[in-house]
Design a protein around this motif. Sequence first.
Motif, PDB file in Angstrom:
ATOM      1  N   GLY A 184      49.402  77.154  52.611  1.00 26.59           N
ATOM      2  CA  GLY A 184      48.853  75.975  52.437  1.00 26.59           C
ATOM      3  C   GLY A 184      48.549  75.280  53.748  1.00 26.59           C
ATOM      4  O   GLY A 184      47.907  74.149  53.838  1.00 26.59           O
ATOM      5  N   LEU A 185      48.684  75.975  54.532  1.00 34.09           N
ATOM      6  CA  LEU A 185      48.572  75.372  56.445  1.00 34.09           C
ATOM      7  C   LEU A 185      47.111  75.849  56.572  1.00 34.09           C
ATOM      8  O   LEU A 185      46.990  76.749  57.588  1.00 34.09           O
ATOM      9  N   TYR A 186      46.141  75.159  56.078  1.00 38.36           N
ATOM     10  CA  TYR A 186      44.603  75.831  56.282  1.00 38.36           C
ATOM     11  C   TYR A 186      44.106  76.031  57.588  1.00 38.36           C
ATOM     12  O   TYR A 186      43.666  76.763  58.014  1.00 38.36           O
ATOM     13  N   GLU A 187      44.499  74.790  58.404  1.00 36.26           N
ATOM     14  CA  GLU A 187      44.035  74.474  59.697  1.00 36.26           C
ATOM     15  C   GLU A 187      44.511  75.251  60.625  1.00 36.26           C
ATOM     16  O   GLU A 187      43.950  76.192  61.469  1.00 36.26           O
ATOM     17  N   GLU A 188      45.752  75.765  60.528  1.00 34.81           N
ATOM     18  CA  GLU A 188      46.579  76.658  61.176  1.00 34.81           C
ATOM     19  C   GLU A 188      46.146  78.010  61.033  1.00 34.81           C
ATOM     20  O   GLU A 188      45.941  78.789  62.031  1.00 34.81           O
ATOM     21  N   ALA A 189      45.888  78.339  59.804  1.00 38.28           N
ATOM     22  CA  ALA A 189      45.428  79.545  59.382  1.00 38.28           C
ATOM     23  C   ALA A 189      44.114  80.017  59.948  1.00 38.28           C
ATOM     24  O   ALA A 189      43.852  80.996  60.461  1.00 38.28           O
ATOM     25  N   ILE A 190      43.274  78.931  59.927  1.00 38.19           N
ATOM     26  CA  ILE A 190      41.716  79.220  60.702  1.00 38.19           C
ATOM     27  C   ILE A 190      41.772  79.432  62.332  1.00 38.19           C
ATOM     28  O   ILE A 190      40.948  80.492  62.583  1.00 38.19           O
ATOM     29  N   THR A 191      42.774  78.857  62.969  1.00 33.64           N
ATOM     30  CA  THR A 191      42.951  79.157  64.551  1.00 33.64           C
ATOM     31  C   THR A 191      43.384  80.493  64.558  1.00 33.64           C
ATOM     32  O   THR A 191      42.733  81.390  65.352  1.00 33.64           O
ATOM     33  N   TYR A 192      43.976  81.250  63.552  1.00 31.70           N
ATOM     34  CA  TYR A 192      44.342  82.925  63.681  1.00 31.70           C
ATOM     35  C   TYR A 192      43.145  83.776  63.128  1.00 31.70           C
ATOM     36  O   TYR A 192      43.053  84.583  63.898  1.00 31.70           O
ATOM     37  N   TYR A 193      42.526  83.287  62.283  1.00 33.54           N
ATOM     38  CA  TYR A 193      41.227  83.943  61.843  1.00 33.54           C
ATOM     39  C   TYR A 193      40.372  83.766  62.990  1.00 33.54           C
ATOM     40  O   TYR A 193      39.601  85.183  63.118  1.00 33.54           O
ATOM     41  N   ASN A 194      40.042  82.689  63.562  1.00 35.29           N
ATOM     42  CA  ASN A 194      39.151  82.795  64.820  1.00 35.29           C
ATOM     43  C   ASN A 194      39.499  83.533  65.773  1.00 35.29           C
ATOM     44  O   ASN A 194      38.753  83.884  66.522  1.00 35.29           O
ATOM     45  N   LYS A 195      40.837  83.675  66.121  1.00 33.25           N
ATOM     46  CA  LYS A 195      41.370  84.582  66.980  1.00 33.25           C
ATOM     47  C   LYS A 195      40.796  86.214  66.956  1.00 33.25           C
ATOM     48  O   LYS A 195      40.400  86.701  67.623  1.00 33.25           O
ATOM     49  N   VAL A 196      40.676  86.518  65.668  1.00 35.13           N
ATOM     50  CA  VAL A 196      40.451  87.950  65.348  1.00 35.13           C
ATOM     51  C   VAL A 196      38.946  87.861  65.571  1.00 35.13           C
ATOM     52  O   VAL A 196      38.488  88.877  66.046  1.00 35.13           O
ATOM     53  N   LEU A 197      38.135  86.948  65.303  1.00 35.51           N
ATOM     54  CA  LEU A 197      36.474  86.797  65.579  1.00 35.51           C
ATOM     55  C   LEU A 197      36.476  87.054  66.953  1.00 35.51           C
ATOM     56  O   LEU A 197      35.510  87.665  67.280  1.00 35.51           O
ATOM     57  N   GLU A 198      37.354  86.400  67.832  1.00 38.71           N
ATOM     58  CA  GLU A 198      37.115  86.487  69.232  1.00 38.71           C
ATOM     59  C   GLU A 198      37.297  87.919  69.870  1.00 38.71           C
ATOM     60  O   GLU A 198      36.587  88.272  70.628  1.00 38.71           O
ATOM     61  N   LEU A 199      38.482  88.485  68.962  1.00 37.99           N
ATOM     62  CA  LEU A 199      38.680  89.785  69.656  1.00 37.99           C
ATOM     63  C   LEU A 199      38.058  90.998  68.906  1.00 37.99           C
ATOM     64  O   LEU A 199      37.921  91.843  69.708  1.00 37.99           O
TER      65      LEU A 199
END
Length: 286
Positions: A184-199
């Motif tokens: 349920g830590l959605y904002e933290e999760a988004i930061t990791y998914y954004n890293k995927v998009l960056e890579l």
Amino acid sequence: MSYFEKGLELFRETQFEKAAELFIKALEEDSNNSEIYNYLGISKQALGFFEEAVNYYSKGIAIDENYAELYYNRADCKCNLGYYEEAIKDYDKVIELMPNHSKAYDDRGFAKGNLGYYKEAVKDIDKAIILDGNNIDAYIDRAFIKLMSGKYIEAIDDYKKVLELDDTEIHAYNGIGDVKRNMGLYEEAITYYNKVLELSHANSSYAYNNIGICKIGLGMYNEAIIDINKALEIYNEYTDAYNNRAIAEYRLELYKESIEDCSIAINLSPQYFYAYNNRGNSKSAL
């Protein structure tokens, strides 16, 4: 140069379709060569023809029952086909022939995890890591098993170990995102998914879809739809994405749109019961 040698040249250049044609011709000259069957199987496997690959590996095994790679490759195909019980038997044979085969322990553990045998799965993958402490796939697989069994902190630890070994490994960033999302830590999760998009240069439908799920969890329904749309632009047969967009549309009271997306999900995956449930909710709300 023989057909087999010509096929190997094309194989090394990843021209698998042409390589396979030459390997078939090579078998016409030497039908009792298990190595040719192995390379033909690998070529078919690389092209996604898993059933054909299994057939060729089996023919190779009939010639040489102690060729460990044939069992390993056949097991890999069986996992791709969802034949986990059969795959485990092949991994057993690999380990019998090569007791220090780290990847066989890892993959057998992954197969067991897919059958819900989490304790046995972790035990196998632990062994894989003991045999090869740099086996990134083993850490990823163990993390996934721990995620599936609700051991979130342990899963994160394994994903972080992966990033110590390779800080560009997108499976680890996706994995930590999945753990955080499940917590349920959605904002933290988004930061990791954004890293995927960056890579991955924004070429990850999985990450976009999961960002959309997180935004649904945060009540950001319009933004969620934007991200899920991006996922569908990359992969337009993404069943989960249609279902998740339907959820966001339902929350926005866009019931007709929600029904339409649920129907697309059902057409793509007729056994996808979540979409039936969500479509029913939208029809009731009309």
